[in-house]
Motif scaffolding. Structure first.
Motif, PDB file in Angstrom:
ATOM      1  N   VAL A  76       8.189  22.774   4.969  1.00 33.83           N
ATOM      2  CA  VAL A  76       6.755  22.225   4.453  1.00 33.83           C
ATOM      3  C   VAL A  76       6.100  21.410   5.574  1.00 33.83           C
ATOM      4  O   VAL A  76       7.100  20.931   6.556  1.00 33.83           O
ATOM      5  CB  VAL A  76       6.806  21.676   3.241  1.00 33.83           C
ATOM      6  N   ILE A  77       4.746  21.546   5.767  1.00 36.73           N
ATOM      7  CA  ILE A  77       4.243  20.412   6.472  1.00 36.73           C
ATOM      8  C   ILE A  77       3.335  19.573   5.407  1.00 36.73           C
ATOM      9  O   ILE A  77       2.596  20.257   4.805  1.00 36.73           O
ATOM     10  CB  ILE A  77       3.409  20.887   7.624  1.00 36.73           C
ATOM     11  N   ALA A  78       3.606  18.436   5.346  1.00 32.24           N
ATOM     12  CA  ALA A  78       2.790  17.593   4.758  1.00 32.24           C
ATOM     13  C   ALA A  78       2.510  16.078   5.546  1.00 32.24           C
ATOM     14  O   ALA A  78       3.085  15.975   6.418  1.00 32.24           O
ATOM     15  CB  ALA A  78       3.467  17.189   3.332  1.00 32.24           C
ATOM     16  N   ALA A  79       1.420  15.676   4.948  1.00 37.81           N
ATOM     17  CA  ALA A  79       0.780  14.276   5.614  1.00 37.81           C
ATOM     18  C   ALA A  79       0.215  13.255   4.650  1.00 37.81           C
ATOM     19  O   ALA A  79      -0.487  13.531   3.643  1.00 37.81           O
ATOM     20  CB  ALA A  79      -0.211  14.794   6.319  1.00 37.81           C
ATOM     21  N   ALA A  80       0.566  12.119   5.102  1.00 35.72           N
ATOM     22  CA  ALA A  80       0.013  11.021   4.293  1.00 35.72           C
ATOM     23  C   ALA A  80      -1.352  10.870   4.396  1.00 35.72           C
ATOM     24  O   ALA A  80      -1.998  11.243   5.690  1.00 35.72           O
ATOM     25  CB  ALA A  80       0.545   9.661   4.703  1.00 35.72           C
ATOM     26  N   LEU A 103       6.908   8.323   4.017  1.00 45.13           N
ATOM     27  CA  LEU A 103       7.225   8.073   5.494  1.00 45.13           C
ATOM     28  C   LEU A 103       5.803   8.307   6.258  1.00 45.13           C
ATOM     29  O   LEU A 103       5.722   7.602   7.386  1.00 45.13           O
ATOM     30  CB  LEU A 103       7.621   9.682   5.913  1.00 45.13           C
ATOM     31  N   GLY A 104       4.708   8.697   5.944  1.00 43.60           N
ATOM     32  CA  GLY A 104       3.548   8.553   6.535  1.00 43.60           C
ATOM     33  C   GLY A 104       3.507   9.527   7.603  1.00 43.60           C
ATOM     34  O   GLY A 104       4.320  10.174   7.981  1.00 43.60           O
ATOM     35  N   GLY A 105       2.329   9.604   8.423  1.00 48.12           N
ATOM     36  CA  GLY A 105       1.887  10.653   9.416  1.00 48.12           C
ATOM     37  C   GLY A 105       1.926  12.262   8.890  1.00 48.12           C
ATOM     38  O   GLY A 105       1.937  12.249   7.753  1.00 48.12           O
ATOM     39  N   PHE A 158       0.771  -1.072  -0.018  1.00 49.93           N
ATOM     40  CA  PHE A 158      -0.065  -0.203  -0.028  1.00 49.93           C
ATOM     41  C   PHE A 158       0.828   1.270   0.165  1.00 49.93           C
ATOM     42  O   PHE A 158       1.847   1.417   0.679  1.00 49.93           O
ATOM     43  CB  PHE A 158      -0.767   0.189   1.444  1.00 49.93           C
ATOM     44  N   SER A 159       0.361   2.123  -0.810  1.00 46.86           N
ATOM     45  CA  SER A 159       1.150   3.467  -0.897  1.00 46.86           C
ATOM     46  C   SER A 159       0.240   4.311  -0.797  1.00 46.86           C
ATOM     47  O   SER A 159      -0.965   4.733  -1.774  1.00 46.86           O
ATOM     48  CB  SER A 159       2.100   3.586  -2.141  1.00 46.86           C
ATOM     49  N   VAL A 184     -10.474  13.999   3.705  1.00 50.52           N
ATOM     50  CA  VAL A 184      -9.378  13.360   3.720  1.00 50.52           C
ATOM     51  C   VAL A 184      -9.075  13.256   5.250  1.00 50.52           C
ATOM     52  O   VAL A 184      -8.954  14.096   6.270  1.00 50.52           O
ATOM     53  CB  VAL A 184      -8.090  14.054   2.987  1.00 50.52           C
ATOM     54  N   GLU A 185      -8.431  11.825   5.630  1.00 54.33           N
ATOM     55  CA  GLU A 185      -8.011  11.706   6.973  1.00 54.33           C
ATOM     56  C   GLU A 185      -6.770  11.297   6.856  1.00 54.33           C
ATOM     57  O   GLU A 185      -6.207  10.699   6.068  1.00 54.33           O
ATOM     58  CB  GLU A 185      -8.971  10.444   7.465  1.00 54.33           C
ATOM     59  N   ILE A 186      -5.957  11.791   7.857  1.00 52.77           N
ATOM     60  CA  ILE A 186      -4.507  11.541   8.051  1.00 52.77           C
ATOM     61  C   ILE A 186      -4.147  10.085   8.293  1.00 52.77           C
ATOM     62  O   ILE A 186      -4.790   9.390   9.343  1.00 52.77           O
ATOM     63  CB  ILE A 186      -3.961  12.296   9.203  1.00 52.77           C
ATOM     64  N   ARG A 187      -3.427   9.412   7.696  1.00 55.43           N
ATOM     65  CA  ARG A 187      -2.691   7.961   7.875  1.00 55.43           C
ATOM     66  C   ARG A 187      -1.529   8.114   8.679  1.00 55.43           C
ATOM     67  O   ARG A 187      -0.518   8.809   8.381  1.00 55.43           O
ATOM     68  CB  ARG A 187      -2.606   7.449   6.390  1.00 55.43           C
ATOM     69  N   LYS A 188      -1.450   7.337   9.681  1.00 54.56           N
ATOM     70  CA  LYS A 188      -0.254   7.397  10.727  1.00 54.56           C
ATOM     71  C   LYS A 188       0.781   6.800   9.719  1.00 54.56           C
ATOM     72  O   LYS A 188       2.231   7.239  10.031  1.00 54.56           O
ATOM     73  CB  LYS A 188      -0.600   6.759  12.106  1.00 54.56           C
ATOM     74  N   GLY A 189       0.799   5.594   9.065  1.00 49.77           N
ATOM     75  CA  GLY A 189       1.849   5.178   8.373  1.00 49.77           C
ATOM     76  C   GLY A 189       2.193   5.706   6.985  1.00 49.77           C
ATOM     77  O   GLY A 189       1.164   5.968   6.470  1.00 49.77           O
ATOM     78  N   GLY A 190       3.092   5.002   6.538  1.00 49.54           N
ATOM     79  CA  GLY A 190       3.376   5.390   5.142  1.00 49.54           C
ATOM     80  C   GLY A 190       3.404   4.088   4.235  1.00 49.54           C
ATOM     81  O   GLY A 190       2.664   3.201   4.427  1.00 49.54           O
TER      82      GLY A 190
END
Length: 430
Positions: free
Chosen positions: A67-71, A205-207, A48-49, A405-411
């Motif tokens: 920057v601040i970005a999130a998976a 990276l995720g999160g 999964f990506s 959109v919901e934030i995913r902790k893992g990458g």
């Protein structure tokens, strides 16, 4: 129990849950079954990506900024396995079938630019050059990323291509940032889409990550908690406008910012400061650089906002986060100037942001999402207002144009192994 049946078993669902992919169980069932039907064997791994969302730092990564970005929880699910042919065979829902020889020369080919093959070979090129093993594989893919959502589907796919080689030929041992670099190299050099490393790093990276690109090829990352979830929802509005033919406008932002940095004696704005810019404005104006000055001012102010939003996430300061996000949106509109494209009739992105601000008032915030000029905007919507906001915006931009959109902790990850990599799969890697 083996094969696709295991995915829906109690043990299988537990493994998906541990990998943060429980919501993708049905998609994995579908691609696992399709893999068996297409290739006549069981897949060996489920991968999964995720896609990504940018939270702050609009057009700052290419200037060695922060920057601040999130998976996010939506992404690309894949069923994969080795093959003995030395070929890559990949089918992706909505994009079709691609087959190529992984042993062919990796040199970038303009005739292949913009294709799935370019990303497969580009990641193999990078990983091989770093001493990692690469080899043939079979893959079946399906995406849960909303079409046209501006959630970096191309970066998610490129990271997945690198992850396939890591999982099948390197004991899943290639570091996450190395997967991101392989993906960025593939997109820039082989695919022909010049880009920074933010999208790929966020997917890998995720999160929630604060990424500092002061050293572009070795960005520092600090993981943060998404602490706004109990007060706000992150919603995107797809305005329906196309990113096609906007490459020149994106490139002009990079050119303008870089020209100011060079006039200040540096290669990128991240290596100078706002004080130096302000004292040099008369000189820069004499060079006809008004627009470039404004874009440089946006860069320095946006760097300050990245720090403030990090502090807001850490301290759970809802108002600071909301206010700073709103300021970021205004800066992109008035100083970065990436809301309105050259086509004077195309103002859907500007309209969406204006309507969102009108509906949300001082209770939420709105900003451009990603590169700008077309595509998506991001809204911070208070809990309890999601339905009303969605209905109002979809009256203008159409059904299903608004999504949460919901934030995913893992990458990017190996979600599940369905069997050992046996001799029947072969190992034809270089």
């Amino acid at each position: 129990m083996c094969g696709v049946e295991y995915i829906s078993s109690q043990d299988g669902l537990k493994k998906l849950e541990l990998a943060g992919c429980a919501q993708e169980a049905d998609t994995f069932m579908r691609v696992g079954g399709a893999f068996h039907a297409r290739y006549g064997k069981n897949c060996r791994m489920l991968l999964f990506s995720p896609g990504r969302t940018e939270l702050c730092g609009n057009h700052t990564d290419h200037q060695c900024g922060k920057v601040i970005a999130a998976a996010i929880k939506q992404g690309i699910a894949a069923a994969v396995g080795r093959n003995v042919s030395g070929r890559c065979r990949l089918f992706s829902e909505g994009f079709g079938y691609t087959e190529l020889d992984i042993t062919e020369p990796y040199a970038a080919d303009k005739a292949r630019a913009g294709s799935t093959a370019a990303l497969i070979l580009g990641t193999a090129d990078y990983l091989s050059s770093k001493g990692y093993a690469v080899g043939g594989f079979d893959a079946e893919l399906a995406s849960t990323l909303p079409a046209g959502g501006g959630l970096s589907s191309s970066a998610a796919f490129a990271v997945l291509c690198a992850l396939i080689q890591s999982a099948l030929y390197n004991d899943a041992g290639i570091p996450q940032m190395e997967l991101a670099k392989a993906a960025q190299y593939a997109e820039s050099v082989h695919f022909g889409k010049p880009c920074g490393l933010m999208d790929q790093a966020a997917c890998a990276l995720g999160g929630v990550q604060m990424l500092d690109f002061f050293v572009p090829c070795e960005p520092k990352s600090v993981e943060l908690e998404w602490s706004m979830a109990d007060r706000f929802s992150l919603m995107l509005v797809n305005t329906g406008s196309s990113h096609a033919d906007l490459t020149d406008e994106y490139a002009l932002i990079v050119k303008d910012m870089t020209s100011v940095a060079e006039a200040l004696g540096k290669s990128r704005l991240g290596y100078t400061d706002k004080h130096r810019l302000i004292e040099s404005i008369p000189k820069l104006r004499s060079m006809g650089m008004d627009r470039a000055i404004l874009r440089a001012m946006h860069f320095f102010d946006e760097q300050r906002r990245v720090v403030l939003m990090c502090e807001a996430l850490i301290s759970k300061d809802y108002e600071l986060y909301r206010r700073t996000m709103g300021q970021s949106g205004i800066s992109s509109e008035t100083m970065l100037q990436n809301i309105c494209p050259k086509d004077a009739k195309e103002r859907s992105l500007a309209l969406a942001i204006s309507l969102a601000r009108m509906y949300l008032g001082d209770t939420g915030a709105a900003r451009v999402h990603g590169g700008g000029f077309a595509g998506c905007m991001q809204a911070l919507v208070p809990k309890g207002m999601q339905g009303e906001f969605k209905d109002n915006m979809e009256l203008v931009f159409g059904k299903n144009s608004v999504f949460t959109v919901e934030i995913r902790k893992g990458g990017a990850c190996v979600a599940m192994e369905l069997g050992p990599l046996s001799e029947e799969d072969g190992h034809t890697g270089k």
